[in-house]
Design a protein around this motif. Sequence first.
Motif, mmCIF file in Angstrom:
data_model
loop_
_atom_site.group_PDB
_atom_site.id
_atom_site.type_symbol
_atom_site.label_atom_id
_atom_site.label_comp_id
_atom_site.label_asym_id
_atom_site.label_seq_id
_atom_site.Cartn_x
_atom_site.Cartn_y
_atom_site.Cartn_z
ATOM 1 N N LEU A 113 0.863 -1.174 0.000
ATOM 2 C CA LEU A 113 0.000 0.000 0.000
ATOM 3 C C LEU A 113 0.901 1.226 0.000
ATOM 4 O O LEU A 113 1.582 1.505 0.985
ATOM 5 N N ASP A 114 0.907 1.950 -1.111
ATOM 6 C CA ASP A 114 1.824 3.078 -1.269
ATOM 7 C C ASP A 114 1.179 4.419 -0.953
ATOM 8 O O ASP A 114 1.618 5.129 -0.057
ATOM 9 N N ALA A 115 0.153 4.771 -1.719
ATOM 10 C CA ALA A 115 -0.503 6.070 -1.561
ATOM 11 C C ALA A 115 -2.005 5.899 -1.775
ATOM 12 O O ALA A 115 -2.549 6.308 -2.796
ATOM 13 N N PRO A 116 -2.707 5.285 -0.826
ATOM 14 C CA PRO A 116 -4.133 4.976 -1.000
ATOM 15 C C PRO A 116 -4.979 6.229 -1.158
ATOM 16 O O PRO A 116 -4.756 7.232 -0.489
ATOM 17 N N LYS A 117 -5.946 6.138 -2.052
ATOM 18 C CA LYS A 117 -6.821 7.284 -2.309
ATOM 19 C C LYS A 117 -8.286 6.877 -2.197
ATOM 20 O O LYS A 117 -8.824 6.817 -1.114
ATOM 21 N N GLY A 118 -8.953 6.584 -3.310
ATOM 22 C CA GLY A 118 -10.369 6.238 -3.254
ATOM 23 C C GLY A 118 -10.604 4.842 -2.704
ATOM 24 O O GLY A 118 -9.751 3.964 -2.817
ATOM 25 N N MET A 119 -11.793 4.638 -2.095
ATOM 26 C CA MET A 119 -12.154 3.339 -1.538
ATOM 27 C C MET A 119 -13.607 3.017 -1.850
ATOM 28 O O MET A 119 -14.446 3.908 -1.996
ATOM 29 N N ALA A 120 -13.893 1.724 -1.949
ATOM 30 C CA ALA A 120 -15.268 1.251 -2.124
ATOM 31 C C ALA A 120 -15.352 -0.147 -1.543
ATOM 32 O O ALA A 120 -14.372 -0.894 -1.542
ATOM 33 N N ILE A 121 -16.541 -0.504 -1.049
ATOM 34 C CA ILE A 121 -16.765 -1.832 -0.497
ATOM 35 C C ILE A 121 -17.817 -2.540 -1.333
ATOM 36 O O ILE A 121 -18.888 -1.985 -1.604
ATOM 37 N N ALA A 153 -1.461 3.339 -16.335
ATOM 38 C CA ALA A 153 -2.091 4.197 -15.327
ATOM 39 C C ALA A 153 -1.014 4.908 -14.512
ATOM 40 O O ALA A 153 0.047 4.344 -14.240
ATOM 41 N N THR A 154 -1.283 6.140 -14.117
ATOM 42 C CA THR A 154 -0.273 6.913 -13.389
ATOM 43 C C THR A 154 -0.777 7.507 -12.085
ATOM 44 O O THR A 154 0.009 7.769 -11.178
ATOM 45 N N PHE A 155 -2.104 7.737 -11.955
ATOM 46 C CA PHE A 155 -2.609 8.400 -10.757
ATOM 47 C C PHE A 155 -4.059 7.980 -10.523
ATOM 48 O O PHE A 155 -4.980 8.792 -10.591
ATOM 49 N N LEU A 156 -4.265 6.679 -10.247
ATOM 50 C CA LEU A 156 -5.615 6.224 -9.938
ATOM 51 C C LEU A 156 -6.106 6.970 -8.714
ATOM 52 O O LEU A 156 -5.397 7.099 -7.718
ATOM 53 N N ASN A 157 -7.346 7.454 -8.787
ATOM 54 C CA ASN A 157 -7.800 8.391 -7.775
ATOM 55 C C ASN A 157 -9.078 7.927 -7.084
ATOM 56 O O ASN A 157 -9.028 7.126 -6.168
ATOM 57 N N ASP A 158 -10.213 8.388 -7.540
ATOM 58 C CA ASP A 158 -11.442 8.030 -6.847
ATOM 59 C C ASP A 158 -11.991 6.701 -7.344
ATOM 60 O O ASP A 158 -11.641 6.223 -8.429
ATOM 61 N N LEU A 159 -12.900 6.143 -6.550
ATOM 62 C CA LEU A 159 -13.445 4.818 -6.815
ATOM 63 C C LEU A 159 -14.864 4.791 -6.285
ATOM 64 O O LEU A 159 -15.146 5.287 -5.197
ATOM 65 N N THR A 160 -15.793 4.225 -7.059
ATOM 66 C CA THR A 160 -17.180 4.127 -6.619
ATOM 67 C C THR A 160 -17.773 2.822 -7.107
ATOM 68 O O THR A 160 -17.364 2.301 -8.152
#
Length: 281
Positions: A113-121, A153-160
């Motif tokens: 886990l380097d730089a976690p950003k968006g999350m979804a369950i 990919a270079t900057f994966l960000n948000d996630l839904t």
Amino acid sequence: MRTYRPFLRGGSLLLLVAVVAALSCDREVGEERTMELVPLEGSGPVFSLTLEGVGFSTPESALHDDVADVYLVANINGNAAEKDGNGFISRVSPGGEVTELKWIDGAAPGVTLDAPKGMAIVADTLFVTDIDCIRRFHRITGEPYKELCLEGATFLNDLTSTRRGDLYFSDSGTAGAPGAVYFLRQTADVPQKVVLADGTVLEGEELGGPNGVFADRRGLYVATFGSGELFHVTPEGERLQMMGPSEMGLDGIVSMEEKGFLFSSWGDATVYWIQAGGNVT
């Protein structure tokens, strides 16, 4: 860039905490952040809570686990684009107590886990965007599962996530590597870039650096950082402009159902409310 779950038990109180956390990311890397919970008028009891000096390090997003009734906070802990292996995810109680600062720790053996950003369950799986990969963890134990990494990919960000368990996620891109918006069907192993009904692919510089994404029964909503736009992709694949372009540097977006939408702006460090009728406050 973030996903939230309304309302109380932890509901509307958290909606702004996650957005405000995003606004704090323009501070110096490693600087202690503050997360503030403030309800919208008429959305619940008058209540505020500030989490400060609890160990967060560049908190990028927050997510409410409806089943466990706990809040998850993604901490970049360093450079947002650096694979440094020190990102972590915290667990916070509805009352604001940090029950586990490093529940998932990128520095722990067997965990990346380097730089976690968006999350979804989805069901019992926690999905986390992390630079060029989507990490998977068990929702209860935090045990790592197989990851999904994207070439280019270079900057994966948000996630839904959708109600069916499909995922949408953004790649905000970097200089020389424009971003895109992706769709991953629950039954698929390879994500696809979102394509509109007219054949337009949601990718490239003209997309304006996609950041926040949110999906519900009405379609997909995208907030862009570079161009400061907010647009809606209907279930039929039509793109409808909601706002912008602007200099606002849009970040997180979340639906308030019949009450409209909240979105955050880096440009003026403000959380805005688009009411159902279209008014912006």
